[in-house]
Design a protein around this motif. Sequence first.
Motif, PDB file in Angstrom:
ATOM      1  N   LYS A 141       0.837  -1.194   0.000  1.00  0.00           N
ATOM      2  CA  LYS A 141       0.000   0.000   0.000  1.00  0.00           C
ATOM      3  C   LYS A 141       0.874   1.248   0.000  1.00  0.00           C
ATOM      4  N   PRO A 142       0.504   2.254  -0.808  1.00  0.00           N
ATOM      5  CA  PRO A 142       1.338   3.451  -0.947  1.00  0.00           C
ATOM      6  C   PRO A 142       1.687   4.133   0.367  1.00  0.00           C
ATOM      7  N   GLY A 143       0.711   4.289   1.260  1.00  0.00           N
ATOM      8  CA  GLY A 143       0.973   4.963   2.525  1.00  0.00           C
ATOM      9  C   GLY A 143       1.998   4.233   3.367  1.00  0.00           C
ATOM     10  N   ALA A 144       1.834   2.915   3.471  1.00  0.00           N
ATOM     11  CA  ALA A 144       2.780   2.117   4.254  1.00  0.00           C
ATOM     12  C   ALA A 144       4.144   2.085   3.580  1.00  0.00           C
ATOM     13  N   ARG A 145       4.155   2.088   2.253  1.00  0.00           N
ATOM     14  CA  ARG A 145       5.430   2.068   1.533  1.00  0.00           C
ATOM     15  C   ARG A 145       6.195   3.375   1.744  1.00  0.00           C
ATOM     16  N   ARG A 146       5.489   4.500   1.720  1.00  0.00           N
ATOM     17  CA  ARG A 146       6.146   5.778   1.972  1.00  0.00           C
ATOM     18  C   ARG A 146       6.690   5.839   3.393  1.00  0.00           C
ATOM     19  N   ALA A 147       5.921   5.310   4.340  1.00  0.00           N
ATOM     20  CA  ALA A 147       6.393   5.277   5.728  1.00  0.00           C
ATOM     21  C   ALA A 147       7.648   4.422   5.844  1.00  0.00           C
ATOM     22  N   TRP A 148       7.693   3.336   5.083  1.00  0.00           N
ATOM     23  CA  TRP A 148       8.879   2.480   5.088  1.00  0.00           C
ATOM     24  C   TRP A 148      10.085   3.232   4.534  1.00  0.00           C
ATOM     25  N   PHE A 149       9.899   3.966   3.445  1.00  0.00           N
ATOM     26  CA  PHE A 149      11.003   4.752   2.897  1.00  0.00           C
ATOM     27  C   PHE A 149      11.472   5.823   3.884  1.00  0.00           C
ATOM     28  N   GLU A 150      10.553   6.339   4.683  1.00  0.00           N
ATOM     29  CA  GLU A 150      10.941   7.323   5.698  1.00  0.00           C
ATOM     30  C   GLU A 150      11.988   6.750   6.644  1.00  0.00           C
ATOM     31  N   THR A 151      11.881   5.452   6.927  1.00  0.00           N
ATOM     32  CA  THR A 151      12.855   4.836   7.837  1.00  0.00           C
ATOM     33  C   THR A 151      14.239   4.738   7.212  1.00  0.00           C
ATOM     34  N   LEU A 152      14.324   4.937   5.882  1.00  0.00           N
ATOM     35  CA  LEU A 152      15.601   4.829   5.192  1.00  0.00           C
ATOM     36  C   LEU A 152      16.245   6.187   4.909  1.00  0.00           C
ATOM     37  N   THR A 153      15.609   7.264   5.360  1.00  0.00           N
ATOM     38  CA  THR A 153      16.142   8.592   5.057  1.00  0.00           C
ATOM     39  C   THR A 153      17.533   8.805   5.640  1.00  0.00           C
ATOM     40  N   SER A 154      17.790   8.197   6.797  1.00  0.00           N
ATOM     41  CA  SER A 154      19.111   8.360   7.413  1.00  0.00           C
ATOM     42  C   SER A 154      19.827   7.024   7.605  1.00  0.00           C
ATOM     43  N   GLU A 155      19.389   5.986   6.880  1.00  0.00           N
ATOM     44  CA  GLU A 155      19.999   4.659   7.003  1.00  0.00           C
ATOM     45  C   GLU A 155      21.455   4.710   6.524  1.00  0.00           C
ATOM     46  N   PRO A 156      22.417   4.392   7.423  1.00  0.00           N
ATOM     47  CA  PRO A 156      23.826   4.506   7.030  1.00  0.00           C
ATOM     48  C   PRO A 156      24.352   3.327   6.222  1.00  0.00           C
ATOM     49  N   ARG A 157      23.493   2.344   5.949  1.00  0.00           N
ATOM     50  CA  ARG A 157      23.901   1.183   5.165  1.00  0.00           C
ATOM     51  C   ARG A 157      23.142   1.156   3.839  1.00  0.00           C
ATOM     52  N   ALA A 158      23.742   0.537   2.840  1.00  0.00           N
ATOM     53  CA  ALA A 158      22.999   0.286   1.605  1.00  0.00           C
ATOM     54  C   ALA A 158      21.835  -0.641   1.942  1.00  0.00           C
ATOM     55  N   CYS A 159      20.741  -0.480   1.226  1.00  0.00           N
ATOM     56  CA  CYS A 159      19.562  -1.327   1.478  1.00  0.00           C
ATOM     57  C   CYS A 159      19.212  -2.072   0.206  1.00  0.00           C
ATOM     58  N   VAL A 160      19.036  -3.363   0.322  1.00  0.00           N
ATOM     59  CA  VAL A 160      18.642  -4.182  -0.822  1.00  0.00           C
ATOM     60  C   VAL A 160      17.264  -4.762  -0.536  1.00  0.00           C
TER      61      VAL A 160
END
Length: 277
Positions: A141-160
Amino acid sequence: MSGRLVLAATPMGEIRDASPRLCEALGSADVVAAEDTRRTRTLAAALGVQITGKVVSFYDQVETSRLPMLVAEVAQGRTVLLVTDAGMPSVSDPGYRLVQACVAEDLPVTCLPGPSAVTTALALSGLPVERFCFDGFPPRKPGARRAWFETLTSEPRACVFFEAPHRLAACLQDAVDVLGGDRRAAVCRELTKTYEEVKRGTLGELAQWAAEGVRGEITVVLEAARPVAADPVELVDVVERQVSDGARLKDACATVAAEAGVSKRELYEAVLAARRD
């Protein structure tokens, strides 16, 4: 004789990626637990291997109900081989619950290494991937997906992560909206297969490319967040604590600036300004 559970990686597309140990295990295991029994039999036939053991299905919907039987097989001294359609069991595929169940009974568990879309995509991405995290599939779902991307805004590791081809365009556009169009990524399609393709670029470029439609198995590698330099003013107290412990002001500024990634001169001036105030 003690039984054991064997997790085995299977080819993602190129049959020659099958290891000799996988071929041996398919032909000798007492029980082969397969995500798709038809695909496993097809794989064995392509490898010239005859499966002599019992073949049972082991996919998401039956995983829990199959656990007692498979654990009992191992406990009775038999070898249970677990394979999925492609890649490594337990990595966004059935497997970890069976491992947990065997570990709980103190039964041997081992693994035959081999193909993995995660590590293959990381290697091909062209991005710094010394440190990385794997996040399975994004929310649908778009809303949950955007919230998930929010958690990656400052992620110091590459994400796969994996994504379905028909959701890739929307997923990448959400990534652009949340993370910005300049963050780099790589979209890996049909890894090891005939039409393998790796598209590298910014999220903005990749979202535009995916908007035209993409097919195949998809693995995405997202660049780690770039560190944000600290404000020198926020580091004044850190410097002053080092000075109070006996460090020279210039030495303290040099140490703190190097650790925080800020200008030594700007930090020194911020300390002097704070002292004047």
